[in-house]
Design a protein around this motif. Structure first.
Motif, short mmCIF file in Angstrom:
data_model
loop_
_atom_site.label_atom_id
_atom_site.label_comp_id
_atom_site.label_asym_id
_atom_site.label_seq_id
_atom_site.Cartn_x
_atom_site.Cartn_y
_atom_site.Cartn_z
N ASN A 1 -5.16 11.47 2.72
CA ASN A 1 -5.80 11.93 1.87
C ASN A 1 -5.80 10.76 0.70
O ASN A 1 -6.65 10.46 0.10
N TYR A 2 -4.57 10.02 0.60
CA TYR A 2 -4.45 8.96 -0.16
C TYR A 2 -5.40 7.91 0.16
O TYR A 2 -6.10 7.34 -0.70
N MET A 3 -5.49 7.39 1.43
CA MET A 3 -6.29 6.40 1.96
C MET A 3 -7.58 6.90 2.01
O MET A 3 -8.43 5.87 1.76
N GLY B 1 17.67 -1.39 -8.25
CA GLY B 1 17.59 -2.15 -6.76
C GLY B 1 16.66 -1.28 -5.97
O GLY B 1 16.44 -0.10 -6.01
N LEU B 2 16.07 -2.16 -4.76
CA LEU B 2 15.03 -1.31 -3.99
C LEU B 2 15.59 -0.19 -3.25
O LEU B 2 14.84 0.72 -3.29
N ALA B 3 16.80 -0.12 -2.83
CA ALA B 3 17.26 0.45 -1.87
C ALA B 3 17.33 2.05 -2.85
O ALA B 3 16.83 3.16 -2.16
N ARG B 4 17.91 2.12 -3.95
CA ARG B 4 17.77 3.05 -4.68
C ARG B 4 16.44 3.92 -5.02
O ARG B 4 16.18 5.19 -4.84
N ILE B 5 15.57 3.04 -5.35
CA ILE B 5 14.28 3.26 -5.72
C ILE B 5 13.33 3.84 -4.59
O ILE B 5 12.83 5.06 -4.63
N ALA B 6 13.72 3.17 -3.34
CA ALA B 6 12.97 3.73 -2.16
C ALA B 6 13.59 5.09 -1.77
O ALA B 6 12.60 5.96 -1.44
N ALA B 7 14.63 5.41 -1.73
CA ALA B 7 15.19 6.61 -1.72
C ALA B 7 14.60 7.80 -2.50
O ALA B 7 14.55 8.95 -2.12
N GLY C 1 7.88 -3.57 8.60
CA GLY C 1 8.92 -3.15 7.56
C GLY C 1 8.63 -1.92 6.79
O GLY C 1 9.81 -1.49 6.39
N GLY C 2 7.60 -1.33 6.95
CA GLY C 2 7.32 -0.08 6.08
C GLY C 2 7.68 1.12 6.80
O GLY C 2 8.07 0.98 8.05
N GLY C 3 7.49 2.11 6.23
CA GLY C 3 7.75 3.30 6.84
C GLY C 3 7.02 3.62 8.06
O GLY C 3 5.65 3.68 8.31
N THR C 4 7.60 4.36 9.17
CA THR C 4 7.10 4.47 10.45
C THR C 4 6.04 5.51 10.35
O THR C 4 4.85 5.28 10.79
N GLU C 5 6.32 6.62 9.54
CA GLU C 5 5.25 7.81 9.57
C GLU C 5 4.12 7.37 8.74
O GLU C 5 2.95 7.73 8.96
N PHE C 6 4.34 6.43 7.57
CA PHE C 6 3.16 6.24 6.91
C PHE C 6 2.21 5.50 7.54
O PHE C 6 0.94 5.61 7.74
N VAL C 7 2.59 4.41 8.36
CA VAL C 7 1.78 3.49 9.22
C VAL C 7 1.26 4.47 10.16
O VAL C 7 -0.03 4.22 10.76
N ARG C 8 1.94 5.36 11.08
CA ARG C 8 1.59 6.16 12.16
C ARG C 8 0.26 7.06 11.60
O ARG C 8 -0.46 7.30 12.40
N ALA C 9 0.31 7.38 10.29
CA ALA C 9 -0.64 8.28 9.88
C ALA C 9 -2.09 7.55 9.86
O ALA C 9 -3.19 8.38 9.94
N VAL D 1 0.84 -1.06 -0.08
CA VAL D 1 0.03 0.01 0.13
C VAL D 1 0.81 1.30 -0.13
O VAL D 1 0.65 2.20 -0.64
N GLN D 2 1.96 1.34 0.70
CA GLN D 2 2.88 2.56 0.81
C GLN D 2 3.37 2.64 -0.77
O GLN D 2 3.41 3.87 -1.02
N LEU D 3 3.91 1.65 -1.45
CA LEU D 3 4.20 1.83 -2.60
C LEU D 3 3.20 2.35 -3.44
O LEU D 3 3.51 3.44 -4.36
N GLY D 4 1.79 1.98 -3.59
CA GLY D 4 0.91 2.80 -4.24
C GLY D 4 0.79 4.29 -3.73
O GLY D 4 0.44 4.96 -4.65
#
Length: 328
Positions: free
Chosen positions: A135-137, A109-115, A176-184, A69-72
């Protein structure tokens, strides 16, 4: 794959619990449900301050396929940014994402794309990022399931959280997802306050505006390691300081957290969600996102004696009704 209105969204009448024990109504009768109710009964033997449960998010509390979901969320933000500034697509990492070019993404690579994706919100305040997530959710739809993204949570897991709280457990989300994304969204969807979410941390920078007032701004860099594997245990201790006696996950990235939950005396529960229902959800063995799995996590669960949850066999209902609205 289930579509809204199919049996995946509606419990089968024959599978519902009797009035004698109406706990976990979306869980079918059988050994798995018995193990859960037995643990809930036994947990009363423990001091309340020991009753701690940490639950993974992607693939454990909500559906993680066909993409996180976070990637979306980040792809949605990228498309909006590219519409205003087409030059942003000149960056190879972002071009690959916009083109859905899996070969290019694998090479980059995932690391570069995530950054690169994190950089879309570089310089934003925490509140601005939180508002963008919400807003996205509020408008996103899971195209395969045909339902709002905020309703792809697992009904049986919502019931388990409620039962844990009923016997005085502190329930946190360790993702494993972003802390702030899930906290929202954690409080609205799961009733878990932001301070009980541990995830992959983005860096921040304290700046001052023209009047000298401090302002916190996001950066595009990670603080520490991605929150998978051993990092999950280390981050739990560093940020929350309480060892769980219940841990629930679905991938090899959760293995150490589940093992840690079992490392002690008294009633303990390590539970693995096994995605084996291609009709109502998806059929796959979940893997870690940031490292290679030495052994399928389902084999690990069998070998270590964890409680494995078969979505096909153990869940009468997978998702809440399509018009479900979280109340927090």
């Amino acid at each position: 794959m289930s579509i809204a209105g199919s049996p995946g969204a509606v419990p089968l009448k024959s599978d519902l619990m009797t009035e004698a024990d109406d706990r976990l109504p979306s869980w079918r009768t059988g050994p798995t449900r018995d193990a859960l109710t037995g643990f809930l009964d036994a947990a009363g033997e423990l001091p309340v301050d020991a009753r701690v449960a940490y639950i993974d998010n992607d693939g454990t509390l909500w559906c993680e396929k066909p993409q996180y979901v976070q990637l979306g969320f980040f792809v949605d933000a990228l498309r909006a940014r590219a519409a205003d500034d087409p030059s942003i697509a000149e960056r190879a990492e972002l071009r690959a994402v916009l083109d859905h070019d899996s070969a290019a993404m694998g090479e980059i690579g995932l690391a570069r794309i995530a950054a690169a994706l994190a950089g879309l919100f570089d310089g934003k305040t925490p509140d601005a990022f939180r508002d963008a997530v919400r807003n996205y959710m509020s408008r996103a739809t899971h195209k395969a399931l045909g339902r709002p993204v905020k309703t792809i949570v697992y009904q049986p897991m919502l019931e388990l959280i409620a039962e844990l709280r009923r016997v005085d457990f502190t329930v946190g989300v360790v993702t494993g997802g972003g802390t702030e994304f899930v906290r929202a969204i954690s409080e609205e969807l799961y009733g878990v306050p932001p301070e009980l979410v541990v995830g992959t941390l983005i860096g921040y920078e304290l700046r001052r505006d023209d009047d000298g007032r401090p302002q916190l701004r996001r950066t595009a860099s990670l603080t520490g390691d991605a929150n998978e594997g051993t990092a999950k245990v280390e981050h739990i201790q560093a940020q929350l300081g309480r060892q769980p006696i219940v841990a629930v996950g679905n991938s090899s990235g959760d293995r150490e957290m589940l093992e840690w939950a079992c490392a002690g005396d008294g009633p303990r529960l390590a539970m693995l969600i096994d995605h084996d229902d291609g009709d109502r959800e998806y059929d796959y063995v979940s893997t870690a996102a940031t490292f290679d799995d030495p052994e399928p996590i389902t084999d690990v669960a069998d070998r270590l004696g964890w409680t494995s949850v078969s979505i096909a066999r153990d869940w009468a209902t997978v998702f809440p009704p399509v018009d479900w609205s979280p109340t927090g």
